[in-house]
Design an enzyme around this catalytic site. Sequence first.
Site, PDB file in Angstrom:
ATOM      1  N   THR A 215      -6.385 -13.764  -8.532  1.00  0.00           N
ATOM      2  CA  THR A 215      -6.590 -15.217  -8.685  1.00  0.00           C
ATOM      3  C   THR A 215      -8.061 -15.618  -8.624  1.00  0.00           C
ATOM      4  O   THR A 215      -8.367 -16.811  -8.720  1.00  0.00           O
ATOM      5  CB  THR A 215      -5.874 -15.982  -7.547  1.00  0.00           C
ATOM      6  OG1 THR A 215      -6.436 -15.542  -6.305  1.00  0.00           O
ATOM      7  CG2 THR A 215      -4.388 -15.745  -7.555  1.00  0.00           C
ATOM      8  N   LYS A 216      -8.964 -14.672  -8.436  1.00  0.00           N
ATOM      9  CA  LYS A 216     -10.361 -15.033  -8.217  1.00  0.00           C
ATOM     10  C   LYS A 216     -11.071 -15.365  -9.538  1.00  0.00           C
ATOM     11  O   LYS A 216     -10.498 -15.222 -10.609  1.00  0.00           O
ATOM     12  CB  LYS A 216     -11.077 -13.887  -7.479  1.00  0.00           C
ATOM     13  CG  LYS A 216     -10.497 -13.661  -6.071  1.00  0.00           C
ATOM     14  CD  LYS A 216     -10.658 -14.868  -5.183  1.00  0.00           C
ATOM     15  CE  LYS A 216     -10.380 -14.594  -3.719  1.00  0.00           C
ATOM     16  NZ  LYS A 216      -8.964 -14.473  -3.371  1.00  0.00           N
TER      17      LYS A 216
END
Length: 418
Positions: A215-216
């Site tokens: 998700t980064k």
Amino acid sequence: MAGRRLTLSANSVLLCLKVFSGAESLSIRDRIMAMQLLPFHRPEVTDDEIQSVVETLRSGWLTTGPKVKRFEQDFAEYLGCRHAVAVNSGTAALHLALEAIGIKEGDEVIVPTVTFAATAEVVLYFRATPVLVDCLPDTLNVDPKQIERAITAKTKAIIPVHFGGQPCDMNSILELAKHHHLKVIEDAAHALPAAYQGRKVGTIGDITCFSFYATKTITTGEGGMATTENPEWADRMRMMSLHGISLDAWDRYTDKGSWYYEIIRPGYKYNLTDIAAALGIVQLKKSDQFWQARHRIAAHYHLAFADLPEIQVPASIPDIQHAWHLYVIQLNIERLRIDRRDFIQALKSENIGTSVHFIPLHLHPFYRDGFGYKPTDFPQASAIFERIVSLPIYPSMTETDVRDVIVAVRKLVKEYRR
Ligand SMILES: Cc1ncc(COP(=O)(O)O)c(C=O)c1O
């Protein structure tokens, strides 16, 4: 229901088509849900990344090798730092950073309570103590005044977390560290690309740790990077990331390869694979373009919620670049007839996926029971936790997606306004 997403009747049509075609591998419900909900996050993976990974798969070299080396070089160049050590998670980077600076049993390390599990758990790996401190109410970043109060003779390091991608008050933190002879290990899991007073995050503290979790802001699926100006720490982290075997044994991974290696220390198995690095190399090239897109979305949200006293938008401190990994609003619950939990549920009914960053560490059973922390020990974080909602912010969101989020939030505020 937010405008663009499938309406119930369209879903019903889809359901009928699927049932009659009989070609169902996913459950119909899953499929419909997937089509309706704007997910909280969606990674940006295109044919460029897929091609790069496929090339690596075909190259015959899957584990740590030329792609990892290239990813490290590109990353160091991108930030303008001297050393970048690639590892298989942000947690691994934090662990290796603490090991490199010599954290030992009985030491204390100052950690904000508003963070993810990893920031504090790595301190416990050494049988050292994570000493939690409260946040600032506007940025949710660690409060330097609380850091100062928490310093004891046992304190060895501070781990500031650049919450959501907004840099902490690094001048105050570095000043405290200098005065008390402490090391600063930055948790920059959210902070690529971010800058503080013209300096890129990754070039400021003693060691900076990035995460490339799915998700980064850029991803390798799982992965991380530690950056530093100090060659000894870089060598140490690199060595410890691969079983503590001598650095020249890394030549095993080149055409100079040899069967010989020496174990210098008992290390860890934290090396990144070339498969992951192949993804990272392509993602890094797009980092600025991804940032532009998130920055634009943040600007839309700011503007759209500016007239709502029920919503507090993220505060921005001057002279920084916010990475906009997260866009966290605070609900002024005194002005609403709905609490945070129900607000999230109501947004879900509007087909908007959200999240909460974070449940402060002191509220988790392990820290609450094991360290005797009470909510009143961290008044800011405890109060803010009841108000925070993270809205979707990622490059592939269309203008319609952004508008749907805005329309849904405004609709709920209007509906539940006191
Ligand atoms: C603030 C923070 N620190 C550290 C980590 C750990 O990163 P990783 O999942 O790559 O180990 C995360 C991951 O979500 C995070 O949000």
